[in-house]
Design a protein around this motif. Structure first.
Motif: not given
Lengths: 425, 178
Positions: A241-242, A284-285, A329, B115, B117-118, B121
């Motif tokens: 997640a950059p 995150t994100e 997001s 998502s 990215e989620y 995690a």
């Protein structure tokens, strides 16, 4: 007929110069208050491999903010203000007309000039002369479209910007970069393992992304000028997640090195990682606000994934989304006024927007699997990933939800779009 | 990097030379078009190193041995290890405790919904749950790395619950398998 304007469904079969993935763009829906405009052929433009006027017309059309008027065959083509038949354009309710010319110069290059004319006032309101090589036809046309767009809408044009995205074909993943109209795709990275979360540095010269080539997520920064890439975060556990800070010197990343997915700041060269969340939940994100003061992020600290905001140095977080049990997001527009995010509604994942001042929300898409939104640098369009017939595809929607575009590649899965920044020159 | 930028800048400037005569005639500004990013230096290709699985001890490969089972499955949006998998984790924890040089990579996975990215995690939380349990059962922290593949490496690719449930999974890999 050189162009079809009326149909709600318009397919632009764009010719692709590169051998790579050919993104074709389909436009559905139209914006409100479209500006009626005529783009005439440029006198002498047939000396170029492609007509500049065609590319300008396609750019303006795609933005959804213009209603293109069929220019027909005008002979001779006007190149000066005095040569334009304003009465004719007035009768057709045109607000503006674009005329231009192209000549070959003695050194083999070309000069393209255009004039943007206000029809009711019968005056020139913009014009630029470009000196270009044969390879700069498309770049020139995009610049002209940018000038026209800005003069008439008051917003900066994004036709000269670029997009990055990931194409999956079988077990091959490619990180590609193309012009904002999907043409001229080039592959920056090819891998047998997944690549996700590409994001542009503020100056548009580097991409940060997550690659799985080491059997786990690792964050890299990739220079588009040299092709060199550098590991930024490869700690024990997952690295992902950059998000770039506004000055391009540091990234927010998500690391699990200390247990759990938590947000850290780290130098763009991988130096000095420091933790900025401490929740024991998923954080995150991260996404920096344009003023670099705050970070929006996704957390399940309240029992379901929701969007939060905190200071860019960490500390107390404020919850931003409340409706529904899955809001993820977050991305903020360049003027800092609008948040877009993905919300689960029943079994659907849709793109939503939130006006941060009025708290007014809007659902922008009606897809089943919409994800990974990315604002155009002028904030007027949002590029995102969707699924059509079980295959990944890119789509874009205007920030008011009225204009919709689909960008697809034949026989490949396209995902993880990222719209690049303005290029200042 | 600096040299390249300088080169690019020089190239852009070189394209700027304009004829004043043309400019005055046109009554317009003179500019040179540039693309947002210069032409790329080419494709960077990545080839992962293949593991050497043939060196694994037989106990880990024998289909009759519980240690050959490596996967744990989860309910939607959940990351707790169900009771039915505890004997399996017990066996692996025992193996790790008996073989202090053995290393394990736990890869957490998520189904494709939501998502990316989620889901990384979420997969991480699943993998860490397995790691913590193995440690409680006798394995050393230094033997285990818990990572996530999110939704990126699905075992099954259809949009059905039967398929999604295959993808909500943690896999235990031993050194030599990754």
């Amino acid at each position: 007929m050189r162009f079809m304007f009326r149909p709600v469904l318009l397919l632009l079969a764009l010719v692709c110069s590169s051998a790579q993935a050919q993104l074709s763009i389909e436009i559905t829906g139209g914006g409100a208050n479209q500006i009626p405009i005529g783009v005439l052929r440029f006198a002498g433009e047939q000396v170029l491999a492609q007509n500049i006027s065609d590319i300008v017309e396609a750019d303006l059309q795609r933005s959804g903010r213009f209603r293109m008027l069929f220019a027909g065959s005008v002979d001779p083509l006007p190149t000066e203000v005095a040569q334009v038949n304003f009465g004719d354009w007035k009768n057709r309710n045109a607000d503006a007309v674009v005329i231009g010319s192209v000549v070959r110069l003695a050194d083999g290059r070309f000069e393209a000039r255009f004039r943007l004319l206000d029809v009711p006032k019968q005056v020139q309101i913009g014009g630029v002369a470009f000196t270009l090589s044969a390879q700069q036809v498309r770049a020139t046309a995009h610049r002209i479209a940018d000038v026209v767009y800005e003069k008439l809408t008051g917003d900066r044009g994004v036709f000269s910007t670029r997009i990055a995205y990931v194409v999956k074909q079988g077990n091959r993943y490619e990180l590609q970069i193309a012009d904002a109209d999907g043409v001229g795709a080039q592959t920056a990275l090819a891998s047998r393992e997944p690549i996700i979360s590409p994001t542009w540095s503020p100056d548009g010269t580097r991409l940060a992304y997550v690659s799985f080539e080491n059997k786990k997520p690792v964050v890299y920064v990739h220079s588009l000028l040299s092709g060199q890439r550098q590991v930024v975060a490869n700690f024990k556990g997952s690295n992902s997640a950059p998000a770039w800070s506004a000055d391009g010197r540091q990234l927010a990343v998500v690391l699990s090195k200390d247990g759990g997915s938590q947000i850290y700041l780290i130098g763009a060269d991988g130096s000095n990682p420091r933790r900025i969340t401490n929740s024991g939940s998923i954080d995150t994100e991260p996404f920096f606000t344009p003023d670099a003061q705050s970070i929006y992020f996704t957390s399940d600290r309240g029992g379901s994934p929701q969007i939060y905001r905190m200071s860019a140095s960490g500390g107390e977080a404020e919850r931003v989304t409340f409706d529904g049990s899955y809001n993820v997001s977050p991305r903020v527009s360049s003027d800092g006024k609008t948040l877009v995010y993905i919300a689960r509604d029943g079994g659907r994942f849709e793109l939503k927007s939130l006006d941060l001042a009025s708290r007014q929300g809007q659902t922008l898409t009606d897809g089943q699997h919409d994800e990974s939104p990315s604002f155009a640098p002028n904030g007027k369009m949002i590029l995102y990933a969707t699924q059509i017939n079980n295959r990944g595809s890119l789509a874009a929607v205007s920030s008011d939800g009225r204009v919709k575009q689909r960008l697809s590649v034949q026989a490949a899965d396209v995902r993880e779009p990222a719209w690049g920044p303005f290029f200042n020159n | 990097m600096k040299t390249l930028l300088a080169f690019v800048a020089a190239a852009l400037l070189a394209g700027c030379a304009s004829t004043p005569e043309l400019e005055s005639k046109a009554g317009v500004e003179d500019r040179t078009p540039t693309t947002a990013v210069p032409a790329q230096p080419g494709v960077t290709a990545v080839t992962p190193i293949a593991p050497k699985a043939d060196q694994l001890p037989n106990a880990l490969k024998d289909p009759k041995n519980i240690l050959s089972k490596r996967s744990i499955f989860y309910d939607y949006d959940k990351y707790d290890v169900k009771d039915e998998y505890k004997p399996l984790l017990q066996a692996h924890a025992h193996y790790l405790a008996q073989n202090r040089s053995a290393k394990m990579l736990i890869q957490g996975n998520a189904d494709e919904r939501g998502s990316r990215e989620y889901n990384i995690a979420l997969g991480q939380k699943r993998a860490e749950g397995v790691r913590k349990m193995l440690q409680l059962m006798g394995a050393q922290e230094s033997q285990i790395e818990a990572v996530s593949l999110g939704e990126e490496k699905p075992r099954c690719t259809e949009n059905t619950e039967a398929c999604y449930s295959q993808n909500r999974r943690s896999d235990m890999l031993y050194g030599g398998e990754y």
